[in-house]
Structure formats: structure tokens, C-alpha cells
Write a protein that holds these residues in place. Sequence first.
Motif, short mmCIF file in Angstrom:
data_model
loop_
_atom_site.label_atom_id
_atom_site.label_comp_id
_atom_site.label_asym_id
_atom_site.label_seq_id
_atom_site.Cartn_x
_atom_site.Cartn_y
_atom_site.Cartn_z
N ALA B 13 0.60 -1.25 -0.03
CA ALA B 13 0.20 -0.10 0.12
C ALA B 13 0.76 1.17 0.13
N ILE B 14 1.99 1.07 0.66
CA ILE B 14 2.79 2.45 0.85
C ILE B 14 3.56 2.58 -0.45
N LEU B 15 4.09 1.35 -1.19
CA LEU B 15 4.79 1.74 -2.40
C LEU B 15 3.77 2.16 -3.57
N THR B 16 2.71 1.63 -3.41
CA THR B 16 1.42 2.03 -4.28
C THR B 16 1.17 3.68 -4.23
N SER B 17 1.00 3.96 -3.05
CA SER B 17 0.76 5.35 -2.63
C SER B 17 1.89 6.35 -3.14
N VAL B 18 3.17 5.88 -2.87
CA VAL B 18 4.31 6.78 -3.51
C VAL B 18 4.11 6.80 -4.89
N LYS B 33 -3.04 8.71 1.49
CA LYS B 33 -3.40 7.74 0.57
C LYS B 33 -3.61 6.28 0.92
N VAL B 34 -2.56 6.14 2.04
CA VAL B 34 -2.31 4.80 2.46
C VAL B 34 -3.79 4.38 3.19
N GLU B 35 -4.19 5.47 3.92
CA GLU B 35 -5.58 5.05 4.70
C GLU B 35 -6.57 4.93 3.87
N GLU B 36 -6.75 5.69 2.75
CA GLU B 36 -7.56 5.73 1.48
C GLU B 36 -7.49 4.05 0.94
N LEU B 37 -6.34 3.58 0.55
CA LEU B 37 -6.32 2.43 -0.04
C LEU B 37 -6.40 1.29 0.95
N ALA B 38 -6.14 1.45 2.10
CA ALA B 38 -6.13 0.30 3.09
C ALA B 38 -7.51 0.29 3.80
N ALA B 50 7.69 2.11 7.99
CA ALA B 50 7.65 1.53 7.13
C ALA B 50 8.43 1.69 5.95
N LEU B 51 8.33 3.27 5.86
CA LEU B 51 9.15 4.17 4.46
C LEU B 51 10.50 3.85 4.83
N ASP B 52 11.08 4.12 6.12
CA ASP B 52 12.39 3.73 6.55
C ASP B 52 12.73 2.70 6.17
N ARG B 53 12.07 1.55 6.42
CA ARG B 53 12.50 0.14 6.07
C ARG B 53 12.62 0.02 4.75
N ILE B 81 9.82 6.28 -5.64
CA ILE B 81 10.10 4.99 -5.73
C ILE B 81 11.33 4.59 -6.57
N THR B 82 12.07 3.77 -6.39
CA THR B 82 13.32 3.59 -7.08
C THR B 82 12.72 2.29 -8.17
N GLY B 83 13.63 2.05 -9.00
CA GLY B 83 13.51 1.12 -9.95
C GLY B 83 13.26 -0.27 -9.48
N VAL B 84 14.25 -0.66 -8.64
CA VAL B 84 14.12 -1.85 -7.88
C VAL B 84 12.72 -1.81 -7.12
N GLY B 85 12.25 -0.95 -6.51
CA GLY B 85 11.02 -1.08 -5.90
C GLY B 85 9.96 -1.04 -6.70
N GLN B 86 10.01 -0.61 -8.00
CA GLN B 86 8.87 -0.67 -8.99
C GLN B 86 8.93 -2.39 -9.33
#
Lengths: 143, 110
Positions: B13-18, B33-38, B50-53, B81-86
Motif C-alpha cells: 500500500a505504501i509503495l503504491t501510494s508513493v 493515501k495509505v488510509e484511503e487504499l487500506a 515502514a518508509l524507513d524500512r 520509488i526506485t527502479g528496484v522498488g517498482q
Amino acid sequence: MKRSYSYLLLLLLVLSLCLVSLPNRYWLVSDVLTLLQLLMIGLMLIDLLLLCRRSAPEQRPPLNAEFLFHLFLDPKNCDALVGDLEERYRTIRKRFGTGRANFWYWVQVIASIGPIVWVAAKRVLRTVSGVAALVEVWRRIRS
Amino acid sequence: MASNDTLGTFEQAILTSVLLLGENAYGATIHEKVEELAEGSKSIGSVYTALDRLEQKGYVRSWFGDPTPERGGRAKRYFEITGVGQRVLKASMKVAGNMIAGLKEIGGVV
């Protein structure tokens, strides 16, 4: 109302109080002076009220959470997080009112402290266990 | 970072929001956004941890913006988001899609 206007009112009030002890034959003047005194007191109270409202601080969140977060976060992250909380607080306050915004803020602070403290504790435990492991290795080397 | 790492639901949810927020992805907007998605309330502290992680894993990168008077002179922390994250997010979505397809085949819960 300007501050100088307030001082003028105060001066006039003091002067009129000095004239209050007039002889009875000047009863009309005395009554008019009393009415003026009451009017001046009223105006001064209104001015004081307006001054208080002007200098009242902008509505802030109910709790200064910055110190709580400062204990477990570095300053930059603490700043960003508290800023985000305040930003969302203001949005909620505009939409739902101060009461609900305050409640939301309290809930967020209490719910947020847990994960932050846990991460800080894990970091400390890792450091402590790392140091303990090194000490154990050193002890075995020496023995 | 291994691209076959799995993501938890919250991390997805966090990566999607970003990704959805693009240039406007900073703490407060990501939280909203995370509250909306979740479809539920989440604490901003859990979003930040979670973002730090995710940043430690290399899935997002962050930087600090300029302080603004609306935030009491506090800076925003932006995320991207980075390429790896995507790639990891895409892999997670593929797994979720496979599960949904499997459940649909047996007339399951979906």
C-alpha cells in the motif's frame, strides 16, 4: 483600536474621576460625567477584548508531541513527522471542527509512538547484542 | 537488493501510494493515501517506520524539502520509488493477481 486611543480613554477617565466630587448644584454635570465614565470603561473593555483576540495564538494541536518524537527520532525526521501531523490536523479541524481534530491528533500521537519506540529499541538491542557478541569473542580468544 | 523479495500488504500500500502521488509524495499525503487504499486508519508513525524500512532495502529514496510557514517552518520529507522498488511492487502485484485468478477458478471468495 490603537493603543494610543486606549491611553487617551484612560486619561479622560482619570480626569473625570477627579471631577466627580462636584457640589450638588452641578448635579447635571456630575451625571453626564458618570455616563461618560461608564462609556469610557465600556470602550476600554472592548479594546482589551479585541487586543486579547488579536494576540491569541493561532490554534495549535493539543499536545506538543515534538518532544516525545524527539526522544526517539533524529531532528530532521522528527521535524518532518510533526509537520505532517500538524498539516493534517489543520485540514481536519477546518472540516470537522476542533474537538474531532484534537481527538484525531491524540490518537495519532499515541498510535505512532509504539512503532517508533520499537524500531529504536531494536536498534539499541542490535548494538547491545553486537557489543555482547564481541565481548564474548574477545573473552574466548583470551581464555 | 533481491528482486524476489516479498512485500507485506502494508508495504504494498505504501509503495503504491508513493507511485500514485508522484511528485507530491511526502509524509502527510502518503499517510492519507495509505488510509484511503487500506480503507482504515493507520498511524503516521507506522507509515514513517515502514518508509524507513523500504528505504533501507533500496525500494524508495527520500529527501527533505524547504520549510514552509503552513507547517510551522518545518520541512517536508519527500519520497520517490526506485527502479528496484517498482520491480518488487510489480512482482508482488503479479503474485496477488495469480492468487485472485486461482480463487476465481474454484469460485472462491473473490
